[in-house]
Write a protein that holds these residues in place. Structure first.
Motif, PDB file in Angstrom:
ATOM      1  N   LYS A 111      28.071 -51.734  51.204  1.00  0.00           N
ATOM      2  CA  LYS A 111      29.019 -51.468  50.122  1.00  0.00           C
ATOM      3  C   LYS A 111      30.417 -51.364  50.698  1.00  0.00           C
ATOM      4  O   LYS A 111      30.599 -50.993  51.858  1.00  0.00           O
ATOM      5  CB  LYS A 111      28.638 -50.173  49.393  1.00  0.00           C
ATOM      6  N   ASP A 112      31.409 -51.706  49.881  1.00  0.00           N
ATOM      7  CA  ASP A 112      32.789 -51.739  50.356  1.00  0.00           C
ATOM      8  C   ASP A 112      33.636 -50.558  49.893  1.00  0.00           C
ATOM      9  O   ASP A 112      34.377 -49.970  50.664  1.00  0.00           O
ATOM     10  CB  ASP A 112      33.476 -53.042  49.916  1.00  0.00           C
ATOM     11  N   GLY A 113      33.562 -50.231  48.605  1.00  0.00           N
ATOM     12  CA  GLY A 113      34.457 -49.218  48.040  1.00  0.00           C
ATOM     13  C   GLY A 113      33.901 -47.809  48.132  1.00  0.00           C
ATOM     14  O   GLY A 113      32.756 -47.587  48.538  1.00  0.00           O
ATOM     15  N   VAL A 114      34.730 -46.865  47.730  1.00  0.00           N
ATOM     16  CA  VAL A 114      34.338 -45.451  47.692  1.00  0.00           C
ATOM     17  C   VAL A 114      34.848 -44.840  46.398  1.00  0.00           C
ATOM     18  O   VAL A 114      36.017 -45.005  46.041  1.00  0.00           O
ATOM     19  CB  VAL A 114      34.920 -44.661  48.891  1.00  0.00           C
ATOM     20  N   VAL A 115      33.965 -44.133  45.690  1.00  0.00           N
ATOM     21  CA  VAL A 115      34.350 -43.385  44.491  1.00  0.00           C
ATOM     22  C   VAL A 115      34.106 -41.905  44.749  1.00  0.00           C
ATOM     23  O   VAL A 115      33.033 -41.516  45.220  1.00  0.00           O
ATOM     24  CB  VAL A 115      33.534 -43.824  43.256  1.00  0.00           C
ATOM     25  N   LEU A 116      35.109 -41.103  44.433  1.00  0.00           N
ATOM     26  CA  LEU A 116      34.965 -39.654  44.478  1.00  0.00           C
ATOM     27  C   LEU A 116      34.684 -39.191  43.053  1.00  0.00           C
ATOM     28  O   LEU A 116      35.536 -39.335  42.172  1.00  0.00           O
ATOM     29  CB  LEU A 116      36.243 -39.010  45.002  1.00  0.00           C
TER      30      LEU A 116
ATOM     31  N   VAL B 191      30.776 -40.375  46.415  1.00  0.00           N
ATOM     32  CA  VAL B 191      30.882 -39.031  46.987  1.00  0.00           C
ATOM     33  C   VAL B 191      30.967 -38.064  45.805  1.00  0.00           C
ATOM     34  O   VAL B 191      31.959 -38.054  45.080  1.00  0.00           O
ATOM     35  CB  VAL B 191      32.118 -38.878  47.893  1.00  0.00           C
ATOM     36  N   ALA B 192      29.903 -37.290  45.593  1.00  0.00           N
ATOM     37  CA  ALA B 192      29.858 -36.344  44.481  1.00  0.00           C
ATOM     38  C   ALA B 192      30.404 -34.993  44.940  1.00  0.00           C
ATOM     39  O   ALA B 192      29.991 -34.476  45.984  1.00  0.00           O
ATOM     40  CB  ALA B 192      28.429 -36.197  43.976  1.00  0.00           C
ATOM     41  N   ILE B 193      31.332 -34.448  44.160  1.00  0.00           N
ATOM     42  CA  ILE B 193      31.988 -33.178  44.500  1.00  0.00           C
ATOM     43  C   ILE B 193      31.763 -32.205  43.350  1.00  0.00           C
ATOM     44  O   ILE B 193      32.031 -32.532  42.193  1.00  0.00           O
ATOM     45  CB  ILE B 193      33.501 -33.377  44.730  1.00  0.00           C
ATOM     46  N   ASP B 194      31.279 -30.996  43.679  1.00  0.00           N
ATOM     47  CA  ASP B 194      30.977 -30.044  42.617  1.00  0.00           C
ATOM     48  C   ASP B 194      31.010 -28.620  43.176  1.00  0.00           C
ATOM     49  O   ASP B 194      30.894 -28.412  44.385  1.00  0.00           O
ATOM     50  CB  ASP B 194      29.577 -30.336  42.052  1.00  0.00           C
ATOM     51  N   ALA B 195      31.152 -27.659  42.285  1.00  0.00           N
ATOM     52  CA  ALA B 195      31.005 -26.252  42.652  1.00  0.00           C
ATOM     53  C   ALA B 195      29.514 -25.950  42.773  1.00  0.00           C
ATOM     54  O   ALA B 195      28.679 -26.650  42.184  1.00  0.00           O
ATOM     55  CB  ALA B 195      31.642 -25.363  41.588  1.00  0.00           C
TER      56      ALA B 195
ATOM     57  N   PHE C  16      27.503 -35.734  49.374  1.00  0.00           N
ATOM     58  CA  PHE C  16      27.917 -34.621  48.519  1.00  0.00           C
ATOM     59  C   PHE C  16      28.878 -33.687  49.243  1.00  0.00           C
ATOM     60  O   PHE C  16      28.827 -33.528  50.461  1.00  0.00           O
ATOM     61  CB  PHE C  16      26.709 -33.823  48.023  1.00  0.00           C
ATOM     62  N   ILE C  17      29.771 -33.121  48.448  1.00  0.00           N
ATOM     63  CA  ILE C  17      30.648 -32.034  48.891  1.00  0.00           C
ATOM     64  C   ILE C  17      30.518 -30.940  47.842  1.00  0.00           C
ATOM     65  O   ILE C  17      30.659 -31.215  46.647  1.00  0.00           O
ATOM     66  CB  ILE C  17      32.123 -32.480  48.973  1.00  0.00           C
ATOM     67  N   THR C  18      30.213 -29.725  48.270  1.00  0.00           N
ATOM     68  CA  THR C  18      30.179 -28.622  47.316  1.00  0.00           C
ATOM     69  C   THR C  18      31.016 -27.466  47.841  1.00  0.00           C
ATOM     70  O   THR C  18      31.171 -27.292  49.050  1.00  0.00           O
ATOM     71  CB  THR C  18      28.739 -28.100  47.051  1.00  0.00           C
ATOM     72  N   GLY C  19      31.545 -26.703  46.905  1.00  0.00           N
ATOM     73  CA  GLY C  19      32.244 -25.467  47.242  1.00  0.00           C
ATOM     74  C   GLY C  19      31.448 -24.313  46.662  1.00  0.00           C
ATOM     75  O   GLY C  19      31.149 -24.307  45.467  1.00  0.00           O
ATOM     76  N   ILE C  20      31.070 -23.362  47.504  1.00  0.00           N
ATOM     77  CA  ILE C  20      30.232 -22.245  47.045  1.00  0.00           C
ATOM     78  C   ILE C  20      31.142 -21.186  46.417  1.00  0.00           C
ATOM     79  O   ILE C  20      31.920 -20.522  47.098  1.00  0.00           O
ATOM     80  CB  ILE C  20      29.401 -21.663  48.204  1.00  0.00           C
TER      81      ILE C  20
END
Length: 199
Positions: free
Chosen positions: A46-51, A112-116, A151-155
């Motif tokens: 894959k080439d692109g990146v989506v946040l 790239v999934a970002i969530d609390a 994934f990126i999460t903030g606790i």
């Protein structure tokens, strides 16, 4: 090491923890994220990146994703697409629609999934990073489909003795600090691509 970074293994996944309260290692976080993205791009061709910044501006504790999306949109990133901002949040009510958009419009992108998230009391204020998908809504007892390649999460709160009002009463300062740390690190990742294109 002044920054506490721990590798936790859940199943076959490596999860990295970064403390945003004490000298957040933004360069280390950015380097690890860049490495994970490049690995996914190579393995999945894959080439692109989506946040994909998940959450809602109607709840302090769940506003991490939209705040990060808002901050990143203002940076006008060239190598990263951003979905989910304060103006157009991605949340439980429209996540399925966005998953369809990702499938058809961004099929050639690493997501790239970002969530609390919630975790142990001593980890409040930590950011996690890892390879694999995340399941939004688990902290508020909602069953939503897993999303993301990374994934990126903030606790933002503790999962012990879950209180439905916990996300509403989360300190905004904690969420803002994590949003600043994550968005700055993603800005560094963008710089890595800019540098690589000049070589």
């Amino acid at each position: 090491m002044s920054i506490w970074e721990q590798i936790a293994f859940r199943g076959s996944r490596e999860i990295y923890y970064y403390d945003t309260k004490n000298d957040f290692a933004e360069n280390d976080f950015a380097a690890r994220l860049y490495q994970l993205i490049c690995r996914e791009q190579k393995n999945r061709k894959k080439d692109g990146v989506v946040l994909l910044c998940i959450g809602t501006d109607r709840s302090t504790g769940d506003s991490l994703g939209p705040l990060i999306g808002y901050k990143l949109k203002s940076r006008e990133l060239k190598n990263l697409e951003v979905l989910g901002t304060l103006e157009k949040p991605v949340h439980a009510m429209n996540l399925e629609t966005y998953q369809t958009i990702l499938k058809f419009r961004y099929s050639n992108h690493v997501i790239v999934a970002i969530d609390a998230s919630v975790g142990n009391m001593e980890h409040i204020g930590y950011v996690t990073l890892g390879q694999g998908s995340l399941k939004p809504g688990l902290g508020v007892s909602k069953e939503l489909r897993a999303v993301g390649d990374i994934f990126i999460t903030g606790i933002v709160g503790s999962c012990k003795g879950y209180d439905p009002l916990m996300l509403q009463s989360t300190r905004l300062s904690i969420v803002m600090r994590m949003a600043d740390c994550i968005s700055k690190s993603i800005g560094i990742v963008e710089n890595f691509w800019e540098t690589a294109s000049l070589l």
